[in-house]
Write an enzyme that holds these catalytic residues in place. Structure first.
Site, PDB file in Angstrom:
ATOM      1  N   HIS A  70      16.759  81.215   3.262  1.00 59.21           N
ATOM      2  CA  HIS A  70      15.371  81.345   3.731  1.00 59.21           C
ATOM      3  C   HIS A  70      15.185  82.516   4.679  1.00 59.21           C
ATOM      4  O   HIS A  70      14.221  82.577   5.421  1.00 59.21           O
ATOM      5  CB  HIS A  70      14.914  80.046   4.377  1.00 59.21           C
ATOM      6  CG  HIS A  70      15.083  78.866   3.463  1.00 59.21           C
ATOM      7  ND1 HIS A  70      16.164  78.020   3.560  1.00 59.21           N
ATOM      8  CD2 HIS A  70      14.367  78.431   2.417  1.00 59.21           C
ATOM      9  CE1 HIS A  70      16.089  77.105   2.609  1.00 59.21           C
ATOM     10  NE2 HIS A  70      15.008  77.328   1.901  1.00 59.21           N
ATOM     11  N   GLY A  71      16.153  83.447   4.683  1.00 57.35           N
ATOM     12  CA  GLY A  71      15.963  84.707   5.389  1.00 57.35           C
ATOM     13  C   GLY A  71      16.114  84.670   6.894  1.00 57.35           C
ATOM     14  O   GLY A  71      15.501  85.465   7.595  1.00 57.35           O
TER      15      GLY A  71
END
Lengths: 269, 180, 427
Positions: free
Chosen positions: B145-146
């Site tokens: 999710h970065g």
């Protein structure tokens, strides 16, 4: 022992040959072990002596695959020390005696970089190293008969620790009519009387740190007690819990009986 | 068939004592079930052999400067990173940035051992394993999710709420650590 | 579950639920208001004890399955890991192993109580047959459970029992191959036994529901064997039966706990602490104690097929009992001759159990050699089991049908209450 009467069948693993099953086998001699009876507990110094006998004598040929070094420092074990217990926020992994005993052995492992097979010093989480890499090697080094694993020996033979203690002292000249081949020995307590294991114990073969006189009988009984512990390490916890449970159940039954009598007191039945 | 018989309880002359016995028996029965439930639940907790492996020892000389070694600890990855002086410098600089989970770089390594960073390698968002050296801060980047972590393992960008966890560990010797 | 219900919903919610799912009505009629004969003795508490044991076995079994590995290489060690490392694992495993034995203790008492008081007779034949089905399922479950630790007795017990089915002509080999999933008891056998051992207890629970349903249709028998005639003969299940059952359960738990905590291996075999070795058989294969009478019947017959047929026949006799017993009187309280034959039968079953644990050629009276009859000395366990087996079948096939026609029972009371009024009748 309350176990059902069966022959010492499994002992046949050592000699192989059901023809021997009919030979009379001598009953184990009674030994007054400290762990017998509902209040019995392990004698920690005896377990320590027994461990030494196992380590210096038995472990040369017999594996003990189910026992880890950390178990030696568990409650009820030979090197349990309350300083290194769950109550202090520590485990048997931190017990210095256990760590030293583990570090004294070499454990087969893989190098995490190269994948090569290496030997490294043991840690408390390691199980006792086996003397032979596999059962074929164990057979080849012992005249075709693999020495059985000792972890559960005291539960896996009728007579348990008393049988082990008797067997270790039971060597002698062959009974009438028994002929021994090379590599065989006569033992009156072994089913069939012919055993592949050479007499393992001798007076003063193991020197005890607590000054106990090192007779064959002493060594045999101590190692039998140690093997009972390895087979049943939670025995003390089990008996302790058993007493609480029984006392509670007896009181509970009394209460229920009183309740039952009151419910039924106006009914003729 | 309640009501068919004259209920014997109606003629009871001493209701308090009667109730006490029944209540005591009932409470004891609940006690049995409750006590029995504990072993049945506790068996799901980590077993003796699982706990025995819960602490590991690691030889830091196996990590090259500027690299990290990942070992498995309690079923999770453990990042053991040998930081370069430049990475340490950047991490200290980051102490004054606007941090989501404020912590100094000093607090995230052992005194005098700034080069060694030991972290639990699971993203504090939802447990993925961040990749080494990724992201804008040269620390780690979580591909799920970065989330972006800096060279001190602190969260700088993305959805994760907390810094990468520093496990409990201690130096046994100059190059040997015990984790857990 | 019985025909008529006396449940009256009290609140609006209960009325709403009652017209949609009458579950409170069901519970009320089953365990609260269900009329029980007022003269039930302690032999009637074993139904409750059995429900408790079934529940305990299922709970401990599900827990053990969380840690057990059904693989020939890991099964033995995974059981030992439960015993050594899992928190309270030793307690749960010992409860499960000894619980199986206690389950059979209770079920045998339950069955013999039925035999004595004629509880299988009309109108309770279906109730009885459902009970027999539960007993059969229990035997299958216990046998497969005993295989799972993969010790020496597990393995060779499985070999012997599965080979029994090979005795049947033509289909025998196909059946054993199918059961094994190979050419011997091996990995596929262990896996399917584990799967079925998990399934069968839930089937038992299902049949128990039917058993209880049937019970609630016909009502409980009682020590007099006289059906309740009026409301004066019965009491509501709660609190009268519940508190008595609870007391009996607690006493039973004391026995259970004594085994679990102080002699957990007394009912097992030492050989099962040796990992399975297909190359070496223990010199004396013995099943668990609860199978011993049937094992003795099997070995009493010299022919393999006939032995297997005798063993299964012994179980079929139990199923057929309601139609084999011709007596009009249920309870043996009023059948002095039947009572005598019953107690001989009880002793014979115990003797068969002893015979099953001995080697066939062992001497019953040590040191006494009599004469050889057919294949063995008369003073041997094989002949003792043969005589006992004969009585076992004679009890079902001769005594039960004929005695009912010829015996003269004692006068039976009009109602349950009358013998009580006329002085307690002692057995």
């Amino acid at each position: 022992m309350l176990r059902k009467v069966t022959l010492l069948a499994a002992a046949l693993l050592l000699v192989g040959g059901p023809a021997l099953a009919n030979t009379k086998v001598r009953e184990p001699e009674p030994v007054a072990f400290s762990f017998e009876g509902p209040f019995g507990r392990y004698d920690q110094t005896q377990l320590q002596r027994g461990f030494k006998v196992y380590r210096e004598v038995c472990s040369a040929c017999h594996s003990m695959n189910l026992v880890a070094f950390r178990n030696l420092g568990d409650p009820g074990g030979p090197f349990f020390n309350p300083e290194y217990s769950a109550a202090k926020g520590l485990t048997s992994n931190d017990n210095p005696v256990v760590k030293a005993l583990a570090a004294d052995t070499q454990i087969a492992d893989l190098d995490s970089e190269t994948g090569d097979a290496v030997q490294r010093p043991g840690i408390p989480a390691d199980r006792f190293p086996a003397p032979f890499p596999n059962v074929i090697a164990a057979k080849a080094s012992n005249g075709g008969l693999a020495p059985p694993d000792l972890s559960l020996m005291a539960k896996a033979r009728e007579g348990g620790p008393e049988y082990i203690a008797s067997l270790l002292q039971g060597y002698g000249p062959p009974a009438h009519g028994v002929t021994l081949s090379p590599g065989q020995h006569y033992n009156a307590y072994f089913v069939g009387g012919v055993i592949g294991m050479a007499p393992p114990l001798a007076a003063d073969k193991v020197s005890f740190d607590d000054g106990t006189k090192s007779t064959v009988r002493q060594q045999a009984e101590d190692v039998a007690a140690f093997l009972m512990w390895t087979a049943d390490p939670h025995m003390e916890a089990r008996k302790q819990m058993g007493f609480s449970v029984l006392i509670f159940l007896v009181l509970f039954s009394g209460l229920l009986y009183a309740s039952y009598r009151r419910v039924w007191r106006n009914e003729s039945h | 068939m309640v009501g068919a018989n004259p209920d014997p309880h109606v003629t009871d002359g001493d209701p308090n004592r009667r109730d006490f016995i029944h209540i005591a028996a009932g409470v004891a029965a609940v006690g049995i079930v409750g006590t029995l439930a504990w072993p049945f639940i506790d068996q799901m907790n980590p077993a003796g052999d699982t706990l025995a492996l819960a602490s590991i020892e690691f030889d830091l000389s196996k990590v090259a400067e500027g690299q990290q070694v990942v070992v498995k600890w309690r079923g999770k990855p453990l990042f053991i990173r040998f930081r370069t002086p430049k990475e340490i410098e950047e991490a200290i600089k980051g102490d004054h940035a606007d941090l989501r989970d404020p912590a100094t770089d000093e607090s995230r390594h052992k005194p005098g051992k700034a080069q060694y960073l030991i972290l639990v390698g699971t993203c504090t968002h939802l447990g993925c394993v961040p990749t080494f050296g990724g992201g804008d801060y040269g620390g780690w980047f979580c591909p799920c999710h970065g989330s972006v972590y800096d060279t001190s393992g602190r969260i700088r960008k993305g959805p994760a709420p907390l810094n990468l966890l520093v496990p409990e560990y201690s130096f046994l010797s100059d190059t040997k650590v015990k984790v857990g | 579950m019985s025909g008529h219900s006396t449940y009256v919903p009290k609140t609006g919610f209960e009325r709403w639920l009652d017209s949609r799912l009458p579950i409170i009505r069901l519970a009320n009629d089953t365990i609260i208001t269900f009329p029980t004969p007022k003269n039930l003795n302690y032999w009637w508490t074993f139904g409750g004890i059995l429900s408790m044991m079934l529940g305990l076995q299922i709970v401990t079994g599900i827990i053990l399955a969380m840690h057990y590995v059904p693989h020939v290489d890991y099964a033995f060690n995974s059981v030992e890991r439960i015993m050594r490392d899992v928190n309270y694992g030793w307690l749960i495993r010992y409860m499960h192993a000894n619980g199986a034995s206690m389950f059979f203790v209770a079920v045998y008492i339950h069955i013999f109580r039925n035999l004595y008081y004629g509880s299988y007779k009309a109108p309770r034949e279906v109730l009885w047959i459902l009970g027999c089905v539960i007993y059969l399922l229990m035997m299958a479950t216990a046998f497969m459970g005993y295989v799972l630790p993969w010790g020496q007795m597990s393995f060779h017990g499985a070999v012997v029992i599965t080979n029994l089915l090979g005795a049947f002509p033509i289909v025998g080999d196909a059946i054993t191959t199918l059961l094994w999933g190979g050419f011997a008891v091996d990995e596929p056998t262990l896996k399917r036994f584990f799967s079925l051992h998990y399934l069968l207890p839930f089937m038992i629970a299902g049949v128990v529901v039917l058993h209880v349903w049937a019970l609630h249709v016909v009502g409980q028998n009682n020590p007099t064997g006289i059906e309740p005639k009026s409301k004066a003969d019965t009491l509501p299940f709660t609190p009268f039966a519940t508190v008595k059952d609870g007391f009996a359960m607690s006493l039973f738990l004391i026995l259970f706990a004594t085994f679990v905590f102080f002699m957990p291996d007394a009912l097992g075999h030492a050989d099962n602490y040796i990992p399975a070795n297909p190359l070496v058989t223990p010199s004396h294969i013995v099943p668990e104690w609860y199978f011993l009478p049937f094992y003795a019947i099997l070995r009493a017959v010299p022919d393999k097929l006939m032995g297997v047929i005798a063993m299964f026949g012994a179980i079929i006799c139990i199923f057929a009992l309601p139609w084999l017993d011709t007596s009009k009187v249920k309870s043996m309280r009023y059948r002095p001759q039947a009572k005598l034959y019953f107690f001989i039968f009880l002793v014979v079953c115990v003797i068969l159990g002893f015979c099953g644990a001995k080697l066939p050629d062992d001497q019953v009276i040590p040191g006494l050699t009599t004469f050889k009859l057919v294949d063995s000395d008369l003073n041997s366990f094989v002949w003792l089991s043969r005589i006992s087996t004969l009585y076992y079948f004679a009890y079902f096939l001769v005594v039960m049908p004929l005695l009912g026609l010829f015996e003269k029972p004692l006068p039976t009371p009009e109602t349950i209450s009358s013998p009580v009024l006329g002085g307690e009748h002692k057995d």
